[in-house]
Design a protein around this motif. Structure first.
Motif: not given
Length: 331
Positions: A32-40, A244-245, A280-285
């Motif tokens: 399923r779509p996962a919330v994501a970001s990146v750091d370079v 996660l946001t 983050a797959t968003g299963e646990k707060p």
């Protein structure tokens, strides 16, 4: 726990590589779509869809992460993964249109002895498709996929993975492609900089040297004074089952970058393209302060372990003058 990225439910990993090419692709797919970001942090990155991962950008989640060799040519691999997902109707929907959201990054392995005379079009799009098609819960480490052609300052690089959990049971795992300008080992010995974080002898159990010498701290980089800013990079994907946001995923990627500093010497140089994706797959707060800080700490340690495991499991390329693998020298 298999000590792999796929210890996070809903995540699969596949490799595709070519021995003659001495390069390859690794695809990380999300059920399923996962919330994501990146750091370079590196000075010479090569990325796909990194602007989309900025917390202020509209699209919140991704379908896959593609890691590839081939320098800028390897960015084609994301198109192959995207094609595989599109055939299955997976992606971001805008009325009747479906667009798989595939981010990714590349490392430079064009001068490792493999045959890069591929003609008009590079093979990376097809390798990306094959990697997506091969994705599953088990995958190999070392000189495979995007890590096939990777090198470090003194030893063959590779692809590694590791996993862990916080005290509250939130899981986090990392996958790393180690093509660093620096060294993952201490001096000329078998010890890994990441040794303090090793779990159950996962990269040889050699610990640390009895004492540090000036030579161990000496400046060692791939290529010496003739090193260039385009020949190196460590690529990392960190995935957690936390909720996660996008902004919190960005913070997780930033904290996880610390793991590179624990495992590579030197790191984040103008000569590197160091990138960490966090999803983050968003299963646990998770508590947004204490909980996210603990998750980041565990993620950083896991990144360091994944980097060491990639070099530990690598095999030397079969070309004249190729760097030795860790196991060739110390195994």
């Amino acid at each position: 726990m298999k000590n792999l990225l796929t210890d996070i439910a809903g995540v699969s990993v596949g490799h595709a590589d070519d021995a003659a090419l001495a390069s390859g692709v690794t695809a990380i797919l999300f059920d399923r779509p996962a919330v994501a970001s990146v750091d370079v942090r590196g000075g010479g990155p090569g990325t796909r869809e990194d602007a989309l991962l900025d917390p202020v950008s509209t699209v919140e989640a991704i379908d896959a992460i593609t890691l590839s060799g081939g320098s800028a040519f390897g960015l084609d691999a994301g198109g192959g993964v995207q094609a595989w997902l599109a055939e299955r109707g997976r992606g971001f929907r805008i009325r009747d249109a479906v667009i798989p959201i595939v981010t990714g990054a590349i490392c430079f392995d064009l001068l490792n002895g493999g045959n890069k005379a591929w003609g008009r079009f590079s093979p990376y799009r097809e390798l990306g498709y094959a990697a997506a098609a091969a994705a599953g819960s088990d995958f190999a480490l070392g000189s495979v996929g995007a890590g096939l052609g990777a090198t470090t300052a003194n030893l063959k690089g590779g692809l590694g993975s590791a996993s862990a959990a916080t005290a509250a049971g939130v899981k986090v795992a990392a996958l790393a492609v180690i093509n660093a300008v620096g060294s993952v080992t201490i001096g000329d010995g078998p010890w890994f900089w990441a040794a303090p974080f090793e779990v159950d002898g996962e990269f040889g159990g050699r610990g640390m040297p009895a004492a540090f010498t000036a030579d161990m701290h000496k400046f060692r980089i791939k290529g010496g004074p003739e090193a260039t800013a385009v020949e190196n990079t460590t690529l990392v994907a960190v995935v957690t089952d936390a909720m996660l946001t996008k902004a919190q995923a960005k913070r997780l990627a930033m904290i996880a970058q610390t793991g590179m500093a624990r495992a590579i010497h030197p790191v984040h140089a103008p000569l590197d393209g160091d990138v960490v994706f966090a999803a983050a797959t968003g299963e646990k707060p998770v508590d947004p302060l204490f909980g996210l800080t603990e998750l980041g700490m565990v993620a950083a340690n896991t990144v360091a372990r994944a980097i060491a495991r990639g070099v530990y499991h690598a095999a030397a390329l079969p070309f004249l003058g190729a760097l030795p693998a860790w196991k060739d020298r110390f195994g």
